[in-house]
Design a protein around this motif. Structure first.
Motif, short mmCIF file in Angstrom:
data_model
loop_
_atom_site.label_atom_id
_atom_site.label_comp_id
_atom_site.label_asym_id
_atom_site.label_seq_id
_atom_site.Cartn_x
_atom_site.Cartn_y
_atom_site.Cartn_z
N THR A 70 50.66 38.73 42.16
CA THR A 70 51.05 38.19 40.87
C THR A 70 50.23 36.95 40.55
OG1 THR A 70 53.29 39.00 41.23
CG2 THR A 70 53.00 37.36 39.50
N TYR A 71 49.98 36.14 41.56
CA TYR A 71 49.17 34.94 41.38
C TYR A 71 47.76 35.30 40.92
CZ TYR A 71 46.77 30.59 42.52
OH TYR A 71 46.02 29.46 42.47
N ILE A 72 47.18 36.30 41.54
CA ILE A 72 45.83 36.75 41.15
C ILE A 72 45.85 37.27 39.72
CG2 ILE A 72 44.08 38.51 41.60
CD1 ILE A 72 44.67 38.12 44.60
N TYR A 73 46.88 38.01 39.36
CA TYR A 73 47.01 38.52 37.99
C TYR A 73 47.06 37.37 36.98
CZ TYR A 73 48.93 40.75 33.86
OH TYR A 73 49.14 41.17 32.58
N VAL A 74 47.82 36.35 37.29
CA VAL A 74 47.93 35.19 36.40
C VAL A 74 46.56 34.51 36.25
CG1 VAL A 74 48.94 32.88 36.18
CG2 VAL A 74 50.38 34.82 36.82
N ILE A 75 45.85 34.39 37.35
CA ILE A 75 44.51 33.78 37.30
C ILE A 75 43.59 34.60 36.40
CG2 ILE A 75 42.43 33.30 38.65
CD1 ILE A 75 44.27 32.45 40.93
N HIS A 76 43.62 35.94 36.56
CA HIS A 76 42.77 36.82 35.73
C HIS A 76 43.10 36.63 34.26
CE1 HIS A 76 42.16 39.87 39.26
NE2 HIS A 76 41.71 38.67 39.54
N ALA B 74 40.58 32.26 28.40
CA ALA B 74 39.53 31.26 28.24
C ALA B 74 38.18 31.89 27.89
CB ALA B 74 39.39 30.44 29.52
N GLY B 75 38.09 33.24 27.99
CA GLY B 75 36.83 33.92 27.68
C GLY B 75 35.78 33.81 28.77
N THR B 76 36.20 33.45 29.97
CA THR B 76 35.25 33.28 31.07
C THR B 76 35.42 34.34 32.16
OG1 THR B 76 36.75 31.76 32.20
CG2 THR B 76 35.12 30.79 30.70
N HIS B 77 36.21 35.38 31.87
CA HIS B 77 36.52 36.39 32.88
C HIS B 77 35.31 37.19 33.34
CE1 HIS B 77 36.72 38.43 29.04
NE2 HIS B 77 36.53 39.57 29.68
N VAL B 78 34.32 37.35 32.47
CA VAL B 78 33.15 38.16 32.83
C VAL B 78 32.35 37.52 33.96
CG1 VAL B 78 30.99 39.15 31.96
CG2 VAL B 78 33.03 39.20 30.53
N THR B 79 32.33 36.22 34.01
CA THR B 79 31.59 35.55 35.09
C THR B 79 32.48 35.06 36.21
OG1 THR B 79 31.64 33.48 33.84
CG2 THR B 79 29.66 34.85 33.61
N GLU B 80 33.66 34.55 35.85
CA GLU B 80 34.49 33.90 36.86
C GLU B 80 35.28 34.87 37.75
OE1 GLU B 80 34.26 30.71 37.62
OE2 GLU B 80 32.78 30.57 36.04
N VAL B 81 35.85 35.92 37.18
CA VAL B 81 36.63 36.84 38.01
C VAL B 81 35.73 37.54 39.04
CG1 VAL B 81 38.08 38.90 38.01
CG2 VAL B 81 38.47 37.10 36.32
N PRO B 82 34.56 38.05 38.66
CA PRO B 82 33.67 38.62 39.69
C PRO B 82 33.27 37.61 40.77
CG PRO B 82 32.98 39.35 37.54
CD PRO B 82 34.03 38.31 37.32
N ALA C 23 36.96 46.01 46.56
CA ALA C 23 37.96 46.99 46.10
C ALA C 23 38.81 46.39 44.99
CB ALA C 23 38.82 47.44 47.27
N GLU C 24 39.23 45.16 45.16
CA GLU C 24 40.02 44.46 44.13
C GLU C 24 39.18 44.24 42.87
OE1 GLU C 24 43.30 42.64 42.40
OE2 GLU C 24 43.29 43.51 44.41
N LEU C 25 37.92 43.88 43.06
CA LEU C 25 37.03 43.66 41.93
C LEU C 25 36.80 44.95 41.16
CD1 LEU C 25 35.22 41.91 40.22
CD2 LEU C 25 33.44 42.11 41.96
N GLU C 26 36.56 46.04 41.87
CA GLU C 26 36.35 47.33 41.19
C GLU C 26 37.61 47.73 40.43
OE1 GLU C 26 34.69 51.84 41.97
OE2 GLU C 26 35.02 50.52 43.68
N ASP C 27 38.76 47.50 41.01
CA ASP C 27 40.02 47.81 40.34
C ASP C 27 40.16 46.97 39.06
OD1 ASP C 27 42.60 49.15 40.23
OD2 ASP C 27 43.46 47.17 40.71
N TYR C 28 39.80 45.70 39.16
CA TYR C 28 39.86 44.83 37.98
C TYR C 28 38.92 45.34 36.89
CZ TYR C 28 39.32 40.80 34.95
OH TYR C 28 39.27 39.99 33.84
N VAL C 29 37.71 45.70 37.27
CA VAL C 29 36.72 46.19 36.30
C VAL C 29 37.20 47.48 35.66
CG1 VAL C 29 34.37 47.09 36.05
CG2 VAL C 29 34.77 45.04 37.41
#
Length: 188
Positions: free
Chosen positions: A14-20, A26-34, A42-48
């Protein structure tokens, strides 16, 4: 200290979801989440996969391609609707039939040009067709002249630049059967 309190109140997922979500707002997910998830592919691919952002899917496709995972990269390029990259990978894999199908369906000029370049040695008529589709009439004319595709040259010349028209007119004036075409092009 604040992060520790959040972690104790929520489970880690849940914490990771909130961060995402925060990065997305903030519009920074394309650079910051990866960047954050790169150690957990595996988590990154799932997010993508669950993202609605095509630029993120394209980035993941590029990442997979850099690892040599071409089939997986192709899948993400298709999800991202990045037709040029999909055609480039299909050509690399040797699936020219599917590459032609993608270009015919999408109409992407860059993909069409790339496919034309790849087809020059295999299927000249198809290469000329895709050069014309990408509005690269100079390349189409060059190839058509080399392959003596005189029937297609007139139409291409009329759609191209004045320089290309004059080049085709000079080509036609060297043959008595096509001298009338040369005259017509000189008049334009």
């Amino acid at each position: 200290m604040h992060n520790i309190n959040i972690c104790t109140c929520m489970n880690m997922r849940t914490y990771i979801y909130v961060i995402h979500c925060s990065f997305e707002k903030a519009g920074t997910h394309v650079t910051e989440v990866p960047r954050i998830l790169l150690d957990d592919t595996a988590e990154l691919e799932d997010y993508v996969l669950n993202s609605q952002d095509n630029s993120l899917k394209k980035w993941w496709g590029e990442y997979l391609e850099s690892l040599g995972e071409m089939e997986a990269a192709l899948h993400f390029y298709e999800l991202a609707e990045d037709h040029f990259s999909a055609v480039r990978v299909l050509c690399y894999l040797g699936d020219m039939k599917k590459a032609v199908q993608v270009v015919d369906e999408c109409g992407d000029k860059a993909a069409s040009y790339h496919l034309a370049r790849r087809l020059e040695t295999e299927d000249v008529k198809m290469a000329v067709r895709f050069y014309c589709h990408s509005n690269c009439f100079g390349s189409a004319i060059r190839l058509a002249k080399e392959a003596h595709l005189d029937g297609e040259l007139m139409g291409m010349a009329l759609k191209s630049s004045n320089r290309d028209m004059l080049e085709v007119a000079k080509y036609f004036e060297g043959n008595l059967q096509t001298i009338d075409r040369a005259i017509l092009l000189y008049q334009k």
